[in-house]
Scaffold this motif. Structure first.
Motif, PDB file in Angstrom:
ATOM      1  N   GLU A  32      10.457  -1.624  -8.489  1.00 50.84           N
ATOM      2  CA  GLU A  32      10.844  -2.026  -7.138  1.00 50.84           C
ATOM      3  C   GLU A  32      12.219  -2.684  -7.111  1.00 50.84           C
ATOM      4  OE1 GLU A  32       9.521  -0.839  -4.705  1.00 50.84           O
ATOM      5  OE2 GLU A  32       7.404  -0.469  -5.071  1.00 50.84           O
ATOM      6  N   GLY A  39       6.133  -0.716 -10.426  1.00 52.03           N
ATOM      7  CA  GLY A  39       6.581   0.120  -9.300  1.00 52.03           C
ATOM      8  C   GLY A  39       8.079   0.349  -9.305  1.00 52.03           C
ATOM      9  N   CYS A  76       7.696  -8.331  -3.478  1.00 49.71           N
ATOM     10  CA  CYS A  76       6.443  -7.575  -3.506  1.00 49.71           C
ATOM     11  C   CYS A  76       5.277  -8.437  -3.040  1.00 49.71           C
ATOM     12  CB  CYS A  76       6.155  -7.084  -4.920  1.00 49.71           C
ATOM     13  SG  CYS A  76       7.401  -5.949  -5.550  1.00 49.71           S
ATOM     14  N   LYS A 119       3.022   1.973   1.432  1.00 46.04           N
ATOM     15  CA  LYS A 119       2.667   1.739   0.039  1.00 46.04           C
ATOM     16  C   LYS A 119       1.294   1.092  -0.010  1.00 46.04           C
ATOM     17  CE  LYS A 119       7.343   1.032  -1.660  1.00 46.04           C
ATOM     18  NZ  LYS A 119       8.392   0.100  -2.014  1.00 46.04           N
ATOM     19  N   MET A 176       1.218   5.727  -0.564  1.00 48.98           N
ATOM     20  CA  MET A 176       2.078   5.902  -1.728  1.00 48.98           C
ATOM     21  C   MET A 176       1.773   4.846  -2.788  1.00 48.98           C
ATOM     22  SD  MET A 176       3.791   8.258  -0.146  1.00 48.98           S
ATOM     23  CE  MET A 176       5.102   8.695  -1.282  1.00 48.98           C
ATOM     24  N   LYS A 177       2.084   5.187  -4.027  1.00 50.76           N
ATOM     25  CA  LYS A 177       2.187   4.230  -5.124  1.00 50.76           C
ATOM     26  C   LYS A 177       0.890   3.503  -5.469  1.00 50.76           C
ATOM     27  CE  LYS A 177       6.487   2.803  -5.980  1.00 50.76           C
ATOM     28  NZ  LYS A 177       7.891   2.335  -5.910  1.00 50.76           N
ATOM     29  N   GLU A 204       9.134   3.121   1.610  1.00 49.38           N
ATOM     30  CA  GLU A 204       7.721   3.490   1.421  1.00 49.38           C
ATOM     31  C   GLU A 204       7.582   4.766   0.593  1.00 49.38           C
ATOM     32  OE1 GLU A 204       9.189   3.035   4.360  1.00 49.38           O
ATOM     33  OE2 GLU A 204       8.167   1.426   5.448  1.00 49.38           O
ATOM     34  N   GLY A 205       8.642   5.575   0.570  1.00 52.97           N
ATOM     35  CA  GLY A 205       8.581   6.846  -0.149  1.00 52.97           C
ATOM     36  C   GLY A 205       8.799   8.031   0.787  1.00 52.97           C
ATOM     37  N   CYS A 212       2.878  -4.000  -0.464  1.00 52.35           N
ATOM     38  CA  CYS A 212       4.026  -4.145   0.436  1.00 52.35           C
ATOM     39  C   CYS A 212       5.266  -4.529  -0.352  1.00 52.35           C
ATOM     40  CB  CYS A 212       3.790  -5.278   1.433  1.00 52.35           C
ATOM     41  SG  CYS A 212       2.851  -4.816   2.880  1.00 52.35           S
TER      42      CYS A 212
END
Ligand code: GDP
Ligand code: IMO
Ligand code: MG
Length: 421
Positions: A295, A293, A306, A266, A329-330, A15-16, A269
């Protein structure tokens, strides 16, 4: 009485947390990891530099912060020693600020092999483990066979290592799995010398005394709530308590000492590895999230799955953790999406559920509400009032549905790209 604040993931990990702990650290004197191990990959970006931490807490870059690896963590000495070396090469003084619990369990080379053998044997139903030996190490912990960090100081360390290794070799002979640990084992023993040279402590005593004396301590979670061994999408979970409850067992602090619980999510997800993911996208929207992102797993490099924000799962995580503040986040990754979907219920069979069910292997049809996109670049926003109205509506929708304020909003990977309300 001073309490311990907690940062943890509300979704399926990544999630960061690394970024947020780094941002919050100046408010604290100490940062402590309480569970997980090198399955974690926590990214920090500042001053045009990027670091990914696996075992060492994300407070390590701030000059006067003590960093504690708690008893609930599992440690691979090779990975820990490698992290220390890389940080020292970058000019970070690690050793004077790092303390390690003697009660933390050691990941043996054969734990890694057992993880790999078990995954291979599962075939198409594999967990998608990070192959760092996490599951087998926690199994030996609860099975009362494990080796702990404090054991490296014992004269019997080598014989106990051999005994556990032999047990593992017996288990591995039951698999059709080829392996050779000789090279890794040599590095492992070199790294045990590094572990011996660190500050090895009874972290439960140190953390409680810190709190008693008013020292401000932040607990840093790894993985995410939906990967919790009890409440996640079992069996597609990790092997530790990723929830707030894990702070009590993973650091030895009493429940009434828990202060703020910062839950990180985020604006959409992601999930890496196998297992249920109700809002997963298989279309261009999902690909766009992955591309913009970036990812891809911080630990394994695997592409992350995602999907849209899942409020059913988020509300479940709020409930399980007692989240007092949310951190989003993001949001910048969703810049320019015309409309956004948020899942507010699950259709399972003929029934509509607004809670996270036991049975997640049945097909779950997400029920979405659509919200307007913000059609603007929010990366440069530093004050909440400056966000576009549609962005604020997205944030306020989440606050309304969870009953928890969104206290911090991250609009980019850098330490500076952060809006604190
Ligand atoms: P953690 O495991 O929870 O610490 O998260 P990871 O480091 O595995 O993954 C988060 C990724 O998102 C990292 O690459 C971060 O640099 C990045 N990141 C964090 N916050 C933001 C943000 O607000 N916007 C964007 N675009 N990237 C972010
Ligand atoms: P951070 O702390 C995302 C996932 C793996 C796999 C499952 C079990 O960076 O958020 P394990 O190796 O723990 O036995 O793997 O859990 N997983 C993570 N996913 N972020 C993580 O950590 C993860 N740690 C484990 O992909 O599906
Ligand atoms: Mg990560």
């Amino acid at each position: 009485m001073k309490q311990i604040d907690v940062v943890l993931g509300m979704q399926w990990g990544d999630e960061g947390k690394g970024k947020v702990v780094d941002v919050l650290t100046p408010r604290y004197d100490a940062v402590a990891r309480f569970q997980g191990g090198p399955n974690a990959g926590h990214t920090l970006i500042f001053d045009d530099k990027k670091f990914v931490l696996h075992t060492i807490p994300s407070g390590i870059f701030r000059p006067s912060t003590v960093n504690i690896i708690g008893n609930g963590v599992v440690i691979d000495p090779v990975i820990l020693a490698g992290e220390i070396l890389r940080l020292e090469e970058a000019g970070v003084d690690v050793r004077s600020k790092l303390l390690v619990s003697k009660r933390a369990h050691l990941i043996l080379p054969t734990h890694r092999m057992l993880d790999a053998a078990s995954e291979q044997a599962k075939g198409s139903s594999k967990i998608g483990s990070t192959l760092k030996g996490i599951g087998p190490t926690y199994m030996d912990k609860t099975g009362r066979n494990g080796l702990r960090v404090g054991d490296v100081l014992s004269d019997e360390f080598l014989s106990r290592y051999e005994a556990l290794k032999q047990k593992h070799l017996g288990l591995l002979s039951g698999y059709d799995f080829e392996f050779d640990i000789s090279e890794y084992e040599a590095r492992w023993f070199d790294s045990i010398d590094v572990v011996r040279s660190l500050g090895l402590i009874e972290s439960e005593r140190v953390v409680n005394e810190m709190l008693d004396s008013g020292t401000r301590v932040l607990a840093e979670g790894a993985q995410g709530s939906m990967l919790d061994v009890d409440f996640g999408t079992y069996p597609f979970v990790t092997s530790s308590t990723t929830l707030c409850a894990g702070v009590c067992t993973g650091l030895g602090v009493a429940p009434h000492r828990i202060g703020e619980v910062y839950g990180i999510f985020k604006a959409y997800c992601t999930r890496v590895g196998s297992g249920p993911f109700p809002t997963e996208l298989f279309d261009g929207d999902g690909e766009r999230m992955r591309d913009i992102g970036l990812e891809y797993g911080s630990t394994t490099g695997r592409p992350r799955r995602c999907g849209w924000l899942d409020m059913v799962a988020l509300k479940y995580a709020v409930q399980m953790n007692g989240t007092t503040r949310l951190i989003m986040m993001k949001g910048d990754v969703l810049n320019g999406f015309e409309t956004l979907k948020v899942c507010t219920g699950y259709q399972v069979g003929g029934e509509v559920l607004d809670y996270f069910p036991f049975e997640t292997n049945e097909p779950i049809e997400p029920i979405y509400v659509e919200l307007a996109g913000w059609n603007a670049d929010i990366s440069d926003v530093r004050k909440y009032d400056d966000f576009p109205e549609a962005f604020k509506a997205y944030v306020e929708f989440i606050e309304e549905h969870t009953g928890v304020p969104v206290a911090i909003i991250s609009v980019g990977p850098d330490r500076e790209e952060t809006v604190i309300r």
